[in-house]
Design an enzyme around this catalytic site. Sequence first.
Site, mmCIF file in Angstrom:
data_model
loop_
_atom_site.group_PDB
_atom_site.id
_atom_site.type_symbol
_atom_site.label_atom_id
_atom_site.label_comp_id
_atom_site.label_asym_id
_atom_site.label_seq_id
_atom_site.Cartn_x
_atom_site.Cartn_y
_atom_site.Cartn_z
ATOM 1 C CG ASP A 50 4.354 23.183 -101.200
ATOM 2 O OD1 ASP A 50 3.146 23.412 -101.385
ATOM 3 O OD2 ASP A 50 5.108 22.776 -102.098
ATOM 4 C CD GLU A 99 13.363 23.766 -105.288
ATOM 5 O OE1 GLU A 99 13.348 22.977 -106.253
ATOM 6 O OE2 GLU A 99 12.860 24.915 -105.342
ATOM 7 C CG HIS A 114 10.401 21.061 -106.945
ATOM 8 N ND1 HIS A 114 10.841 22.149 -107.670
ATOM 9 C CD2 HIS A 114 9.100 21.308 -106.691
ATOM 10 C CE1 HIS A 114 9.844 23.002 -107.835
ATOM 11 N NE2 HIS A 114 8.772 22.508 -107.265
HETATM 12 C C1 GLP Z 1 5.474 24.614 -106.756
HETATM 13 C C2 GLP Z 1 4.955 23.775 -105.623
HETATM 14 C C3 GLP Z 1 4.885 22.317 -106.005
HETATM 15 C C4 GLP Z 1 4.170 22.164 -107.309
HETATM 16 C C5 GLP Z 1 4.920 22.928 -108.370
HETATM 17 C C6 GLP Z 1 4.345 22.755 -109.754
HETATM 18 O O1 GLP Z 1 6.841 24.581 -106.873
HETATM 19 N N1 GLP Z 1 5.744 23.871 -104.452
HETATM 20 O O2 GLP Z 1 4.220 21.607 -104.974
HETATM 21 O O3 GLP Z 1 4.072 20.821 -107.640
HETATM 22 O O4 GLP Z 1 4.890 24.285 -108.006
HETATM 23 O O5 GLP Z 1 3.557 23.818 -110.159
HETATM 24 P P1 GLP Z 1 2.696 23.783 -111.444
HETATM 25 O O6 GLP Z 1 1.648 22.768 -111.202
HETATM 26 O O7 GLP Z 1 2.130 25.157 -111.525
HETATM 27 O O8 GLP Z 1 3.585 23.438 -112.562
#
Ligand code: GLP
Length: 266
Positions: A72, A148, A143
């Site tokens: 993403d 989402e 998600h």
């Molecule tokens: C964002 C990204 C996701 C990721 C998530 C988790 O929302 N779009 O792809 O998995 O963050 O982030 P973290 O690893 O910092 O908890």
Amino acid sequence: MRLVIREDYDGVSEYIAQYIKHRIIEFNPTPEHPFVIGLPTGSSPIGVYKRLVQYYKNGELSFKNVISFNMDEYVSIPRDHPESYHSFMWNNLFKHIDILPENAHVLDGNAPDLEHECQKYEEKIAAVGGIELFLGGIGPDGHIAFNEPGSSLSSRTRIKTLAYETIIANSRFFGGDVNKVPKLALTVGVATVMDAREVIVLITGAHKALALAKCIEEGLNHMWTVSAIQLHPRGMIVCDEDATLELHVKTVRYFKSIEKVHELLI
Ligand code: GLP
């Protein structure tokens, strides 16, 4: 689906990094037969990326014949913004390894035609034969990528409005200011991830325990999009002990016992 539980974040990172290394080496990629990997951003994969960089520096692993597709990207923040996913990937992985820049794909959140950008991304994945292994992380609301709650489980790469919970969660990267967090993103769809021949999801921390429980102990549910992994023929979740807090004790014991038997077999 396998659930692998490790003590802590380091244990999870070590397990996944070793797993990816062995998969790439075993695949024996060549320019004609590249290893295609899907990659996430966020704080979760940083430990994995550090280890992959180390393997490269030790001469244990090469990314010359690896093609990557990121999950993403935010819409409308400059590509070189420190919090763009483009910058994140270059700073945490790509610039430290021998992947060819043209093989490291990240969606362009500034493309003049965003829908066309998403469609092109799907076409590029198909053109290289699909993704061999998709590594994903999740948000506290379950998600995967930016799919989402309520996203179609058959969704493909597209533009998404971010959930307020995600904007709050990600504001930590923008000086704690929710107003600075982009409200739109481009993301691969749930089906884009699940089309990969193998899917690994990394889940750490007590704040993701509810999402893990929904994914493991309840049914397929578009409100917890990571639960789509239940339908995948080769899906694996790697989590730490903290992330198991909402699971039944018997669920944790069950998966640990399966792993013990698995270890005996190999
Ligand atoms: C964002 C990204 C996701 C990721 C998530 C988790 O929302 N779009 O792809 O998995 O963050 O982030 P973290 O690893 O910092 O908890």
